[in-house]
Design an enzyme around this catalytic site. Sequence first.
Site, PDB file in Angstrom:
ATOM      1  N   THR B 197       1.206  -1.594   0.035  1.00  0.00           N
ATOM      2  CA  THR B 197      -0.282   0.038  -0.383  1.00  0.00           C
ATOM      3  C   THR B 197       0.634   1.288  -0.104  1.00  0.00           C
ATOM      4  O   THR B 197       0.644   2.197  -0.426  1.00  0.00           O
ATOM      5  CB  THR B 197      -0.723   0.325   1.738  1.00  0.00           C
ATOM      6  OG1 THR B 197       0.077  -0.658   2.825  1.00  0.00           O
ATOM      7  CG2 THR B 197      -1.563  -0.684   1.162  1.00  0.00           C
ATOM      8  N   ASP B 255      -4.365  -6.219  11.075  1.00  0.00           N
ATOM      9  CA  ASP B 255      -3.139  -6.408  10.949  1.00  0.00           C
ATOM     10  C   ASP B 255      -2.360  -7.178  12.017  1.00  0.00           C
ATOM     11  O   ASP B 255      -2.501  -6.536  13.367  1.00  0.00           O
ATOM     12  CB  ASP B 255      -1.942  -5.339  10.355  1.00  0.00           C
ATOM     13  CG  ASP B 255      -0.403  -5.787  10.420  1.00  0.00           C
ATOM     14  OD1 ASP B 255      -0.488  -7.379  10.445  1.00  0.00           O
ATOM     15  OD2 ASP B 255       0.762  -4.986  10.447  1.00  0.00           O
TER      16      ASP B 255
END
Lengths: 505, 505
Positions: B197, B255
Site C-alpha cells: 500500500t 494486521d
Amino acid sequence: MELKVQPLRIKAGKYKIVLNPEDAKELGVRSGDRVQLKDHSYLTAIVETGDMIAKGDVGVYQECCERLGKVCPLVINIVPTSKPSSISFIKKMMDNQKLTQEEIYQIIQDIVRENLTDIEMAAFVTTSYIHGMSADEIEWLTRAMIDTGEKIEFDTHPIVDKHSIGGVPGNKISLLVVPIIAANDLLIPKTSSRAITGAAGTADLMGVLAPVELSADEIKYITERVGGVIAWGGATNIAPADDKLIRSEYPLSIDPRSQLLASIIAKKGAVGADYVVIDLPTGIGTKIPTADEGKRLARDLIELGERLGISVECAMTYGASPVGRTVGPAIEVREALKVLETMQGPNSLIEKSTGLAGILLEMVGVATRGHGKELAMETLRSGKALTKLKEIIEAQGGNPNITHTDIKPGEYRGELLSPVDGYVIEFDNKRIVEIARAAGSPIDIGAGVWINKKKGELVKKGEPLITIFADKDWKLTNALKSAEKEYPMIVEGMVLEHIRPLQVL
Amino acid sequence: MELKVQPLRIKAGKYKIVLNPEDAKELGVRSGDRVQLKDHSYLTAIVETGDMIAKGDVGVYQECCERLGKVCPLVINIVPTSKPSSISFIKKMMDNQKLTQEEIYQIIQDIVRENLTDIEMAAFVTTSYIHGMSADEIEWLTRAMIDTGEKIEFDTHPIVDKHSIGGVPGNKISLLVVPIIAANDLLIPKTSSRAITGAAGTADLMGVLAPVELSADEIKYITERVGGVIAWGGATNIAPADDKLIRSEYPLSIDPRSQLLASIIAKKGAVGADYVVIDLPTGIGTKIPTADEGKRLARDLIELGERLGISVECAMTYGASPVGRTVGPAIEVREALKVLETMQGPNSLIEKSTGLAGILLEMVGVATRGHGKELAMETLRSGKALTKLKEIIEAQGGNPNITHTDIKPGEYRGELLSPVDGYVIEFDNKRIVEIARAAGSPIDIGAGVWINKKKGELVKKGEPLITIFADKDWKLTNALKSAEKEYPMIVEGMVLEHIRPLQVL
C-alpha cells in the site's frame, strides 16, 4: 484502462473479473479490490488476478457478462473504485464497537447484493460469533433482513406460524401442526427449509407429497384459499440474507446467536406473522444441550418478537432421541400420514405435534389456556387435520388421494442387529443422521433409517436395532458400513470394541 | 462418483474443482467441502458448485490439472472427504481457547499448502485480530512460520539484520544501513518487501540498482562473499505463510498483533539472525501513533526474539514526516546514493541510517556502547559504505559504476504551489503516498514525489510545496488532480476550502 473482454463462461456467484497481474499492478489494484466497469452502465466488480489472462485482456465471469449485455462488449474501460462502506462497519464490529441501524442495514444490503467477498463475509460471521450483538443490533439486523427481501402482506389477520430450530432427527411435526392449525380456520403460511446437514428438512418431506417451490404470491394465494401451505423458503426471496450468511457459516460450523435469532424472526416477520410458536429441541446431541440454555434462547426469541410486534412463545421439547421412529423423507412422511389417517403411530410424534399446535391455538384464543392440546388432538382424531392436509396438498399441486401405503421406502434394505440381549442405554442422534445421509437422504427420497429400538427399550440378541432403506445399492452398502463401524446406539453389555493382537503379515 | 474432466484453464490459487449442483447433492457435498480425487495419486480438492458444469462432468482448475498430470485424465473418481483438522482448531480459537503448539503448526502448514479456503483463512485472521494470542502461542506461530518454509544456514556467525515495520514514506535507510554494516565485516542477509500500500518498499528501491529476485542459496552465497545483500523476500520461500496471511488481511485492513510479531521474527529466524535492530516509526499517521504503543511493541518483539534465541533491540524513530525529501523508487535511490557519494543530503536520512546501524554495531560489540553511531558515520564518511554497496550491487548482478546522477526521475513533472506565505504546520504522510501512487509508484520507477517543503519550513506564495514525477503523462495528471483536491500539507493561513453560493444553472 481499456481492456479486451474474455468471457469466462463460469459463474462466480458475484460480479467478478480477472486481471493479468501486470495490468492489476498498473491499475494499482490487488485481488479482492473493486473496480468499476465503464460501459453503457456502471458496474462494480471484484478483482481476481491470474496469469491465464493475457496482459491487455480482462476475464469476465458469467454474472458480469450478463449485466454488460447479451453479447459482452469487446472492450471495456476499467477504473479502480473504493471498497463498500460495509467493510469499515465490519472492522468497527471487530473492534467491539456497536453499529448503528444504518450501518447494519448497509452490511445486510451488501450481502444480499453479493457485494462482499468470501473473506469479508467470513470476517462478518466470525466477528458476529465472537462478539455477539446487542438487543438493539439484533432488532436492526432482523429488520434489515426483512427489508432487503420479499414480504407477504395478508389482508386478513391474525397470521400464525411455527418454527423449529432443528437438531433432532425425524422431526416431521409440521406435517401435522400445519393442517391442525389451518383446520381451526387460522392462516399459517409455513415456509421451511431443506436439510443442509440433517437427513430431511420439512421442505424435503412436503416435497414427497406436492411441489414446494412456490413463489411468495403463490404462498399468499394458497394460504388465503385453504388456510395453510408448506413451502420451501429457498424458492422465495424472503429474508434472502440468511441463505447467503449460511454459505459462510456452514464451512466454519458456526451459527452466531445474533443470526440465529434474526433469521428465525425475520422469516416470520416477512410473512406478517402475529403469533409464532417455536420448538426448541433440547438435550444431549441437539443444538441446546441444557434446559438453562433453552430458557435463555426462549427469552431472547420472545424479546426480539416483541420488538417486531410478533407474539412469540417457545416450547422446549425432548430432543435427545428422534421424534417417532423414522428418519428420511419418504418414511417420515409415511409415518406422519399414518398418524393422520389412523391415529396409529409413535406417541412422541402425536404428543409433540398436538402440544405445539395447542400452544398456537391458545395464543390466538381459539382455545382457552390449558385446552389447546385437547382441541389439537380432537382436530387430529376427527380427521379434520387429514382433510385439511389433502386440501393443502391439492392446492400446492400434489395428489390429494395419496395414503400412507402409497409411499414406498427405498427398495434396498439392510438391518443392524443387536449383538446382545439388553436395554438400549445410549442413543446417538448424530450417528442416525450420518447413516441416513450415507444411505442417500435427503436427495434420494426413499433413503432413511427406521429405528426399531429407541432408548430404554429392550432388545434381544439378533433382533434389528435399525433398518436402513436406500434407493441405490451402493449407498445401502455405504450406510451399513458406516453403521457397523460405529453403532448409533449402545445396548447394555455390548462389547464396544474388540482389540486383537496385530496380525502377523 | 466417476466424472468426466473439463479442464477450466483458470488458476484458483488452490486445489479446486467445480461440480454440477445435482452431482454435488448426490455426493452429499456443498461448496467449500473437500473431496478426494482418486486417480494415479490421491489429491484433496475444495468443491465449488456451478450450473456451467454439466451433470456428470467436473470442472478442474489449473492447479489440480497440473497435479493430475500433464494431460488431465478423461475421467476421475471423486469421493467426499473430511475437512482439515485446522478448521476445528480455528473454531477453538473463536471460542477463546488456547491452542497447542501442534495445533498452530497444523494451521500454518495448511495455510502454506493452500489447504484452507478464503472463508477459513478469513476466520483465522479475524479471530487472531479479535482474541490475540498468548506469548506461547505467538512463539509457536513464529516457529511454525519458520519451519514451514526455507531456511538459510550460515557457516559463520554472527548474522545481523535490520527490519522496519514501515508506515513512514521515503524510508530508504536500508540502502545505507546494509553497506555500513557489511563494511564493518558483519554478515547482513537482508530480505525485504515490495510496497503493497506504500509508494516504494526496500525491494522496489534496490530493484533500481540490481536484480532482487534472489533464491535463498544466492542470498547465502552473496552474503558470505561480500557481507551483505538486499533481496526481495517474495522470491524466496522464507516464511511463506506470511504472504498468504497478508492476502486475507489486506482486504479487511487488519494486521493482527500476533502475526505482525511472528512474521518479523520468523523472517529473521529463518535466515539465522543472531542480532536484529527493528525500526519502529512512531507518530501521527504511522502504524504506531503513540510512544506508549511503540514501547509495548518493542517489549513484545524483544521478548519474542529471546524465545527464539535472537537478540533484538528496537529504535523508535520519528515517523510523522517522511525520511529525506523523496518518495518513490528512482528519486529515493538517487537521494540515498548522493548521501553515500557526497555526504550531501537530508539530515533525517543520515541521522536515522547511522543511528540504526550504530545500534547494530554496538549490539554485536564492534563498537562499544555509545559509540556505534560514530563508527557508522565514519564508515559512511570514509566512503567504505559506498564501496561496499557497489560490491553488493555487482554481486547481485547490477552495474557497480552507477552514480546518483545516472538515476533519472520520471520525465513528466508538475508542481503543487503554495497559495500563501507561511510555515508548513501540518503534513499528511498518507496523502504523499497516495499522490506518489497516483503518479505510478512503485510500478513506474521514475514516479514519485519530491518534498520541497517539510513540516516547520517557511514557504512563499507561489513556491512549490511538492514536485511530482511520473513516467506517464496521464498518471501525472491524475497525481496533480489528487494533490490539488486535497493538499498533503497545510501552510499556516491557507484557505482550506472555498465555499461559494451554488451556481445558477
